[in-house]
Design a protein around this motif. Structure first.
Motif, PDB file in Angstrom:
ATOM      1  N   SER A 167       0.845  -1.188   0.000  1.00 56.80           N
ATOM      2  CA  SER A 167       0.000   0.000   0.000  1.00 56.80           C
ATOM      3  C   SER A 167       0.887   1.246   0.000  1.00 56.80           C
ATOM      4  O   SER A 167       2.104   1.169   0.155  1.00 56.80           O
ATOM      5  CB  SER A 167      -0.919  -0.003   1.216  1.00 56.80           C
ATOM      6  OG  SER A 167      -0.151   0.056   2.403  1.00 56.80           O
ATOM      7  N   GLY A 168       0.248   2.378  -0.161  1.00 60.25           N
ATOM      8  CA  GLY A 168       0.984   3.640  -0.164  1.00 60.25           C
ATOM      9  C   GLY A 168       1.352   4.065  -1.578  1.00 60.25           C
ATOM     10  O   GLY A 168       1.595   3.225  -2.450  1.00 60.25           O
TER      11      GLY A 168
ATOM     12  N   ARG B 129       0.917   9.560   6.253  1.00 57.51           N
ATOM     13  CA  ARG B 129       0.069   8.484   6.774  1.00 57.51           C
ATOM     14  C   ARG B 129      -0.949   8.197   5.675  1.00 57.51           C
ATOM     15  O   ARG B 129      -1.758   9.050   5.326  1.00 57.51           O
ATOM     16  CB  ARG B 129      -0.635   8.968   8.032  1.00 57.51           C
ATOM     17  CG  ARG B 129      -1.495   7.909   8.690  1.00 57.51           C
ATOM     18  CD  ARG B 129      -0.880   7.475   9.983  1.00 57.51           C
ATOM     19  NE  ARG B 129      -1.785   6.694  10.788  1.00 57.51           N
ATOM     20  CZ  ARG B 129      -1.465   5.511  11.293  1.00 57.51           C
ATOM     21  NH1 ARG B 129      -0.283   4.990  11.049  1.00 57.51           N
ATOM     22  NH2 ARG B 129      -2.317   4.857  12.052  1.00 57.51           N
ATOM     23  N   GLU B 130      -0.889   7.006   5.111  1.00 58.72           N
ATOM     24  CA  GLU B 130      -1.660   6.746   3.897  1.00 58.72           C
ATOM     25  C   GLU B 130      -2.547   5.518   4.015  1.00 58.72           C
ATOM     26  O   GLU B 130      -2.206   4.550   4.708  1.00 58.72           O
ATOM     27  CB  GLU B 130      -0.702   6.555   2.712  1.00 58.72           C
ATOM     28  CG  GLU B 130       0.195   7.745   2.453  1.00 58.72           C
ATOM     29  CD  GLU B 130       1.199   7.474   1.351  1.00 58.72           C
ATOM     30  OE1 GLU B 130       0.832   6.866   0.336  1.00 58.72           O
ATOM     31  OE2 GLU B 130       2.378   7.849   1.527  1.00 58.72           O
ATOM     32  N   ALA B 146      -1.074   3.410   6.995  1.00 58.71           N
ATOM     33  CA  ALA B 146       0.322   3.082   7.306  1.00 58.71           C
ATOM     34  C   ALA B 146       1.215   4.309   7.154  1.00 58.71           C
ATOM     35  O   ALA B 146       0.938   5.199   6.352  1.00 58.71           O
ATOM     36  CB  ALA B 146       0.807   1.967   6.379  1.00 58.71           C
ATOM     37  N   TRP B 147       2.277   4.323   7.936  1.00 60.17           N
ATOM     38  CA  TRP B 147       3.261   5.404   7.856  1.00 60.17           C
ATOM     39  C   TRP B 147       4.192   5.167   6.668  1.00 60.17           C
ATOM     40  O   TRP B 147       4.604   4.037   6.414  1.00 60.17           O
ATOM     41  CB  TRP B 147       4.104   5.447   9.133  1.00 60.17           C
ATOM     42  CG  TRP B 147       3.325   5.776  10.355  1.00 60.17           C
ATOM     43  CD1 TRP B 147       2.812   4.898  11.267  1.00 60.17           C
ATOM     44  CD2 TRP B 147       2.951   7.076  10.825  1.00 60.17           C
ATOM     45  NE1 TRP B 147       2.148   5.567  12.266  1.00 60.17           N
ATOM     46  CE2 TRP B 147       2.221   6.919  12.014  1.00 60.17           C
ATOM     47  CE3 TRP B 147       3.169   8.361  10.343  1.00 60.17           C
ATOM     48  CZ2 TRP B 147       1.702   7.989  12.734  1.00 60.17           C
ATOM     49  CZ3 TRP B 147       2.662   9.435  11.051  1.00 60.17           C
ATOM     50  CH2 TRP B 147       1.933   9.236  12.234  1.00 60.17           C
TER      51      TRP B 147
END
Lengths: 347, 171
Positions: A167-168, B129-130, B146-147
């Motif tokens: 993710s991200g 923070r996503e 999550a960071w």
């Protein structure tokens, strides 16, 4: 018995040095509403498709010896979405699931419910559970959320576990170092198992009625191993990001185009077990042009391959009659426009 | 001595002052000399380095599969250097990313901290923070935000105007 090891969470971010850690510490201690785990909010999901493993649960009124503080120092009552990896007495030695990094998320499925849990603990473990290796200990409140009976802390049984996809923004856009710097490590190469592949006469692989492929009897060993690796994962569900982040020796619960092609190439001894890259990276795999036995078609958004004339792909791209709709062998030729053509050297 | 003088005269007559052609240079150096790149400009700078980083990071982490190509193109126009190249590449790749579109992937987040990197006057550590979600797969269901960490480099492009010139997500 969970041992206390402080500051493990920071280790994963230590590459940027003390300055970065200072920034993170500042953020974590400023009381940001996002800074703590949303302990009150288990989000249940549909059943996952992960690997079946042996599990136990710990904590709660029937197991006071476990206490409420995990090995990392985390209060498990405040972080009930926790699990422990089993197999040892330290984070370094409890590696029944391969030594997952601290806070690794896993989707845990029991019966028809699943939830995401995070590694905050380790444990010693024990013998197999219903023939399955005992690899994971579930915090009792986590277990209760997906319907596992408490049984006074004595429950044990099978659960399914799988890694959620990356993710991200950086990971999704393929710009984190783990994607950019993935490089073959020849020391990690290992030929895949040859079990589960039958051979057929002639120079071409054949799609068998059961969806598996038969390898040409005259093909080099590596080609047969690639076919065998494909047969291992035929029919696995397609999932964007699926299969990434795991060793290529694993059979992942799901795959996307690049992870599935890489699983096959690893099976043929052509990639190291730790290789993990997006489809675009395969544009520079091996040598240019088609191969005598194996040809890879790669672009930034998709990759597929032909192995002894049989197409390996993650979706039905050539219309009716193209075999299964998902991950597997497809008998028809599809358009290769827009793809870079590569092949393994010597194949 | 007479020979050397004669050689010099011949060279002068032959055009010592005329620069060699690019092809001739390439034959000697194995590199075709390209013109010096023109200075890049960004459509809108920010009044401070931190604000430039914060604006870039916010745009970088908030998109859907449908908007991400356009979002990244717009971000490219507001940045220079390696950062522009990185997001231009992301714009091109996501525009044809079958799997991203098929999953209906979206990413949202907030910039939690921007801090100067000690010893590097133009670099900043960015903590975000996503959350990643998807409309056509349950793979992200239940996953906590999550960071993530990125390293940003900034440049001053005009009087008091700052833009991001380097962007490297680290996690």
């Amino acid at each position: 018995m969970k041992l206390v090891i402080a500051a493990v969470a920071g280790i994963a971010l230590a590459a940027l040095g003390v300055a970065l850690l200072a920034v993170l510490m500042t953020v974590f201690t400023q009381g940001s509403p996002c800074a703590t785990s949303p302990v009150s909010g288990f989000v249940l999901g549909p059943p996952g498709t992960g690997q079946l493993v042996g599990a136990t649960e710990y904590g709660g009124p029937g197991d006071p010896s476990s206490g409420v503080i995990g090995a990392s120092g985390a209060n498990l009552l405040q972080n009930p979405d926790s699990y422990a990896e089993l197999g040892g007495t330290t984070f370094q030695t409890a590696t029944a699931m391969g030594g997952l990094p601290y806070m690794t998320p896993l989707r845990i499925t029991w019966s028809n419910r699943s939830t995401i849990a995070y590694k905050r603990d380790f444990g010693l473990g024990g013998g197999p559970i219903t023939g399955l290796p005992r690899v994971i200990d579930l915090w009792w409140e986590l277990a209760g959320q997906i319907g596992i009976p408490y049984e006074n802390g004595m429950w044990s049984g099978p659960v399914r576990i799988e890694r959620p996809p990356a993710s991200g923004a950086g990971g999704l856009l393929g710009q984190t170092p783990s994607v950019l710097t993935a490089a073959p490590d020849p020391a990690g190469c290992a030929p895949g198992p040859l079990a589960g592949v039958s051979t057929v006469p002639g120079p071409r692989a054949q799609l068998l009625p059961n969806g598996l492929a038969g390898a040409p009897a005259d093909a080099p060993l590596a080609v047969k191993e690639i076919v065998a690796a494909g047969n291992q994962i035929v029919g696995k569900p397609y999932q964007y990001g699926g299969g990434h982040g795991l060793p290529l020796s694993d059979v992942a619960p799901s795959y996307d185009c690049s992870s599935s092609v890489e699983h096959l190439l690893y099976g043929g001894g052509l990639l190291p077990v730790s290789y993990d890259a997006a489809s675009g990276t395969l544009e520079s795999f091996g040598a240019s042009g088609p191969g005598a036995w194996v040809t890879i078609y790669a672009s930034a958004d998709h990759v597929f391959m032909y192995v002894a004339g049989l197409r390996w792909d993650t979706h039905n791209a050539a219309g009716p009659g193209d075999g299964s709709a998902g991950i597997g062998w497809h008998p028809l030729i599809r358009s290769s426009a827009g793809f870079v053509v590569r092949h393994p050297v010597g194949l | 001595m007479r020979g050397a003088a004669l050689l010099c005269a011949v060279v002068l007559i032959g055009g010592c002052s005329t620069p060699p052609s690019k092809v001739a240079t390439a034959q000697a150096t194995h590199e075709y000399p390209s013109p010096k790149p023109a200075p890049q400009t960004a459509v809108a700078g920010q009044p401070s380095a931190v604000e430039a980083v914060r604006a870039f990071a916010t745009a970088y982490i908030n998109w859907t599969a449908e908007t991400v190509p356009g979002d990244m193109r717009a971000l490219a126009e507001r940045s220079i250097g390696q950062a522009r190249s990185a997001v231009e590449l992301a714009a091109v790749q996501t525009a044809s990313d079958y799997e991203l579109q098929r999953g209906g992937i979206a990413n949202t987040g907030t910039v939690e901290a921007v801090a100067p990197l000690p010893g590097a006057a133009d670099q900043y550590v960015v903590v975000t923070r996503e959350s990643t979600s998807a409309t056509n797969t349950t793979a992200y269901q239940g996953l906590q935000p999550a960071w993530h960490v990125a390293l940003a480099t900034v440049s001053e492009v005009g009087a008091g105007e700052w833009v991001v010139s380097g962007w490297q997500p680290e996690s």
